[in-house]
Design a protein around this motif. Structure first.
Motif, PDB file in Angstrom:
ATOM      1  N   MET A 188      22.497  14.647 -14.749  1.00 15.98           N
ATOM      2  CA  MET A 188      22.053  13.320 -15.192  1.00 15.98           C
ATOM      3  C   MET A 188      20.527  13.259 -15.281  1.00 15.98           C
ATOM      4  N   GLU A 189      20.050  12.682 -16.341  1.00 14.56           N
ATOM      5  CA  GLU A 189      18.607  12.570 -16.561  1.00 14.56           C
ATOM      6  C   GLU A 189      17.962  11.704 -15.476  1.00 14.56           C
ATOM      7  N   GLU A 190      16.674  11.895 -15.255  1.00 16.22           N
ATOM      8  CA  GLU A 190      15.969  11.125 -14.234  1.00 16.22           C
ATOM      9  C   GLU A 190      15.279   9.935 -14.902  1.00 16.22           C
ATOM     10  N   LEU A 191      15.760   8.732 -14.602  1.00 19.95           N
ATOM     11  CA  LEU A 191      15.219   7.545 -15.250  1.00 19.95           C
ATOM     12  C   LEU A 191      13.883   7.130 -14.643  1.00 19.95           C
ATOM     13  N   LYS A 192      12.969   6.676 -15.519  1.00 21.96           N
ATOM     14  CA  LYS A 192      11.649   6.254 -15.053  1.00 21.96           C
ATOM     15  C   LYS A 192      11.600   4.746 -14.840  1.00 21.96           C
ATOM     16  N   VAL A 193      11.067   4.355 -13.689  1.00 20.60           N
ATOM     17  CA  VAL A 193      10.896   2.940 -13.377  1.00 20.60           C
ATOM     18  C   VAL A 193       9.426   2.699 -13.063  1.00 20.60           C
ATOM     19  N   LEU A 194       8.868   1.633 -13.630  1.00 22.59           N
ATOM     20  CA  LEU A 194       7.459   1.299 -13.373  1.00 22.59           C
ATOM     21  C   LEU A 194       7.375   0.074 -12.474  1.00 22.59           C
ATOM     22  N   LEU A 232       6.858   0.568  -0.858  1.00 25.31           N
ATOM     23  CA  LEU A 232       8.199   0.149  -0.459  1.00 25.31           C
ATOM     24  C   LEU A 232       9.197   0.416  -1.581  1.00 25.31           C
ATOM     25  N   VAL A 233       8.886  -0.129  -2.736  1.00 25.41           N
ATOM     26  CA  VAL A 233       9.772   0.008  -3.889  1.00 25.41           C
ATOM     27  C   VAL A 233       9.878   1.473  -4.292  1.00 25.41           C
ATOM     28  N   ASN A 234       8.768   2.143  -4.284  1.00 26.64           N
ATOM     29  CA  ASN A 234       8.746   3.558  -4.641  1.00 26.64           C
ATOM     30  C   ASN A 234       9.707   4.349  -3.754  1.00 26.64           C
ATOM     31  N   ASP A 235       9.594   4.143  -2.454  1.00 23.98           N
ATOM     32  CA  ASP A 235      10.461   4.854  -1.507  1.00 23.98           C
ATOM     33  C   ASP A 235      11.941   4.601  -1.796  1.00 23.98           C
ATOM     34  N   PHE A 236      12.286   3.325  -1.931  1.00 28.23           N
ATOM     35  CA  PHE A 236      13.689   2.967  -2.138  1.00 28.23           C
ATOM     36  C   PHE A 236      14.251   3.630  -3.386  1.00 28.23           C
ATOM     37  N   LEU A 237      13.498   3.490  -4.465  1.00 31.48           N
ATOM     38  CA  LEU A 237      14.044   3.952  -5.741  1.00 31.48           C
ATOM     39  C   LEU A 237      13.976   5.467  -5.891  1.00 31.48           C
ATOM     40  N   LYS A 250      11.058 -12.398  -3.247  1.00 27.64           N
ATOM     41  CA  LYS A 250      10.566 -11.747  -2.032  1.00 27.64           C
ATOM     42  C   LYS A 250      10.768 -12.665  -0.843  1.00 27.64           C
ATOM     43  N   PRO A 251      11.105 -12.145   0.325  1.00 25.71           N
ATOM     44  CA  PRO A 251      11.391 -10.735   0.563  1.00 25.71           C
ATOM     45  C   PRO A 251      12.825 -10.387   0.165  1.00 25.71           C
ATOM     46  N   PHE A 252      13.030  -9.158  -0.222  1.00 20.63           N
ATOM     47  CA  PHE A 252      14.370  -8.724  -0.638  1.00 20.63           C
ATOM     48  C   PHE A 252      14.779  -7.508   0.183  1.00 20.63           C
ATOM     49  N   SER A 253      16.047  -7.195   0.157  1.00 18.48           N
ATOM     50  CA  SER A 253      16.513  -5.992   0.838  1.00 18.48           C
ATOM     51  C   SER A 253      16.580  -4.865  -0.175  1.00 18.48           C
ATOM     52  N   PRO A 254      16.414  -3.642   0.276  1.00 24.65           N
ATOM     53  CA  PRO A 254      16.547  -2.481  -0.603  1.00 24.65           C
ATOM     54  C   PRO A 254      17.853  -2.514  -1.385  1.00 24.65           C
ATOM     55  N   LYS A 255      18.888  -2.988  -0.733  1.00 25.28           N
ATOM     56  CA  LYS A 255      20.178  -3.030  -1.419  1.00 25.28           C
ATOM     57  C   LYS A 255      20.154  -3.972  -2.607  1.00 25.28           C
ATOM     58  N   ILE A 256      19.504  -5.133  -2.418  1.00 29.05           N
ATOM     59  CA  ILE A 256      19.367  -6.090  -3.509  1.00 29.05           C
ATOM     60  C   ILE A 256      18.602  -5.450  -4.660  1.00 29.05           C
ATOM     61  N   LEU A 257      17.522  -4.793  -4.295  1.00 31.58           N
ATOM     62  CA  LEU A 257      16.694  -4.147  -5.303  1.00 31.58           C
ATOM     63  C   LEU A 257      17.512  -3.157  -6.130  1.00 31.58           C
ATOM     64  N   THR A 258      18.174  -2.252  -5.463  1.00 32.65           N
ATOM     65  CA  THR A 258      18.918  -1.233  -6.203  1.00 32.65           C
ATOM     66  C   THR A 258      20.107  -1.842  -6.938  1.00 32.65           C
ATOM     67  N   ALA A 259      20.686  -2.888  -6.358  1.00 33.95           N
ATOM     68  CA  ALA A 259      21.819  -3.536  -7.026  1.00 33.95           C
ATOM     69  C   ALA A 259      21.370  -4.143  -8.356  1.00 33.95           C
ATOM     70  N   ARG A 260      20.232  -4.854  -8.347  1.00 28.59           N
ATOM     71  CA  ARG A 260      19.735  -5.478  -9.580  1.00 28.59           C
ATOM     72  C   ARG A 260      19.339  -4.418 -10.605  1.00 28.59           C
ATOM     73  N   VAL A 261      18.691  -3.386 -10.101  1.00 28.21           N
ATOM     74  CA  VAL A 261      18.270  -2.313 -10.999  1.00 28.21           C
ATOM     75  C   VAL A 261      19.492  -1.675 -11.646  1.00 28.21           C
ATOM     76  N   ASP A 262      20.481  -1.378 -10.837  1.00 26.36           N
ATOM     77  CA  ASP A 262      21.709  -0.793 -11.375  1.00 26.36           C
ATOM     78  C   ASP A 262      22.349  -1.704 -12.408  1.00 26.36           C
ATOM     79  N   ALA A 263      22.385  -3.008 -12.077  1.00 25.26           N
ATOM     80  CA  ALA A 263      23.027  -3.968 -12.976  1.00 25.26           C
ATOM     81  C   ALA A 263      22.349  -3.969 -14.340  1.00 25.26           C
TER      82      ALA A 263
END
Lengths: 223, 223
Positions: free
Chosen positions: B1-7, B18-23, B104-117
């Motif tokens: 799977m390709e590596e997706l870029k997030v800014l 924080l965001v960098n680490d999670f993602l 903010k503040p959000f949980s890592p799970k929320i972050l990745t969930a929204r990104v995935d969505a």
DNA sequence: CCCATAGCTTAAAGGAAACGTAAGCTTAAA
DNA sequence: TTTAAGCTTACGTTTCCTTTAAGCTATGGG
């Protein structure tokens, strides 16, 4: 199913992107033109454009001129995009062969509803009657029936219910609903949705229980 | 799977990290920008950025201005980061083209969930149904099934179970769980987790035994 | 076998989210 | 202009969830 081509003509980049996003998401192939000339060129070059969305207020060549030019060579369905308060010319427009109007700002649902309606009329789209949990939605008649009996819904209630049923089984956040059922520049209280959901549940009777609350998350329609 | 870029665009170093680490942990390639100008430069220089996370409150150019500038050149998905209770009147008219919000503040799970969505919506991500030990998690429907039967979970219970299953076979300390499932600025009692684990085990029935206690360490989900 | 430590359980306080009602506002119709 | 209908907002109430606290139980080292 074939991929239908839609041409959006608007000088505002933002508006084109917006429409492009909505309709691409609905499975259309979207072409963009920033002014009248470009639109006419593109229309001639591309074969089988199924529908044109045409902004009225544009510099250089305005929407009416573009309309007339295109009507000389084709009777492709055309939807005019007007700003509120510009409707005076509607009669003139219908004479010239305008099929439909959309007033800015509009909601994504309105846009796709009008587009679907036009394509249905020209026989290029699918059925417009959906059923779920004993609820029947007839978009042509703009009518809802529960267990065979017609239920009177207001405009927003209808749109909301339709959106729920289109996305049945999917958990929808208030944010998502607001973005899809309300006008694109609407920024209001998310509680507005609660009120509409309440009314829907009441009017739908027992079938209304299909609209589930997902605590801390939003709503979901489930048969 | 390709590596997706997030800014990620935020003036606060801490937030970017924080965001960098999670993602990064989730397999994304993360780029950082400390202000609007940098963000736009970076976006133009880099090809195929799949998603932008954009803070609203920034000195010089604020998030809305950056949003408008980027919308002029691209329809890349954008998630806005807002603080709770931030002045909402300025949102009027700017909503255009925002795909999602995270408060903010959000949980890592929320972050990745929204990104995935978002990525799912734009067709760049994989399925969102996972299965382990007879437990099925369907994120789209926000639903959990055990041996085919739907189980009602509260919001936090859902998040916690999902985190366990995503990390099945891995021993997780309470601290780790708190850091990932709870908001990033939450400093609560670790006993809170015990309580939630207990409820999960009860609701999941025999399948709940898949959540193992590791004495002196934490918990582990194992099929 | 006992003690210290970690984990489990229960109940209750506190808070957050959703609901229901009603009032205010806007738009469309008479 | 008045009236009516629908949409939105405000707010008190209710419901449900989360967290905390305290006592109890299990574990493993000494």
């Amino acid at each position: 199913m074939e991929e239908l081509k839609v041409l959006i003509v608007d000088d505002e980049e933002r508006m084109r992107k917006l429409v492009n996003d909505f309709l691409t998401a609905k499975g259309f192939k979207v072409l963009e033109a920033a002014d009248g000339e470009e639109a006419i060129d593109l229309f001639c070059a591309e074969k089988d454009i199924a529908l044109i969305l045409l902004d009225v207020m544009m510099p250089k060549m305005n929407g009416w001129e573009v309309l007339k030019a295109i009507r000389k060579i084709s009777k492709v369905p055309i939807i005019m995009l007007t700003a509120r308060g510009e409707e005076q010319d509607e009669l003139q427009g219908f004479k010239l062969g305008v099929d439909e109007y959309i007033t800015k700002p509009f909601s994504p649902k309105i846009l796709t509803a009008r587009v679907d309606a036009i394509l249905r009329r020209t026989g290029r789209s699918k059925s417009d009657v959906t059923e779920a949990a004993g609820i029947t939605i007839d978009k042509t008649a703009h009518e809802v029936r529960v267990d065979g009996k017609t239920v009177d819904l207001s405009y927003k209630e209808f749109e909301l219910l339709d959106y729920f049923i289109q996305n049945k089984g999917i958990a929808l956040s208030r944010e998502n609903i607001l973005n899809n059922v309300w006008d694109y520049d609407y920024f209001g209280d998310a509680r507005t949705i609660d009120t509409h959901v309440k009314k829907l549940r009441a009017k739908l009777g027992p079938s209304g229980e299909a609209i589930k609350t997902i605590w801390g998350m939003g709503y979901k329609f489930e048969a």
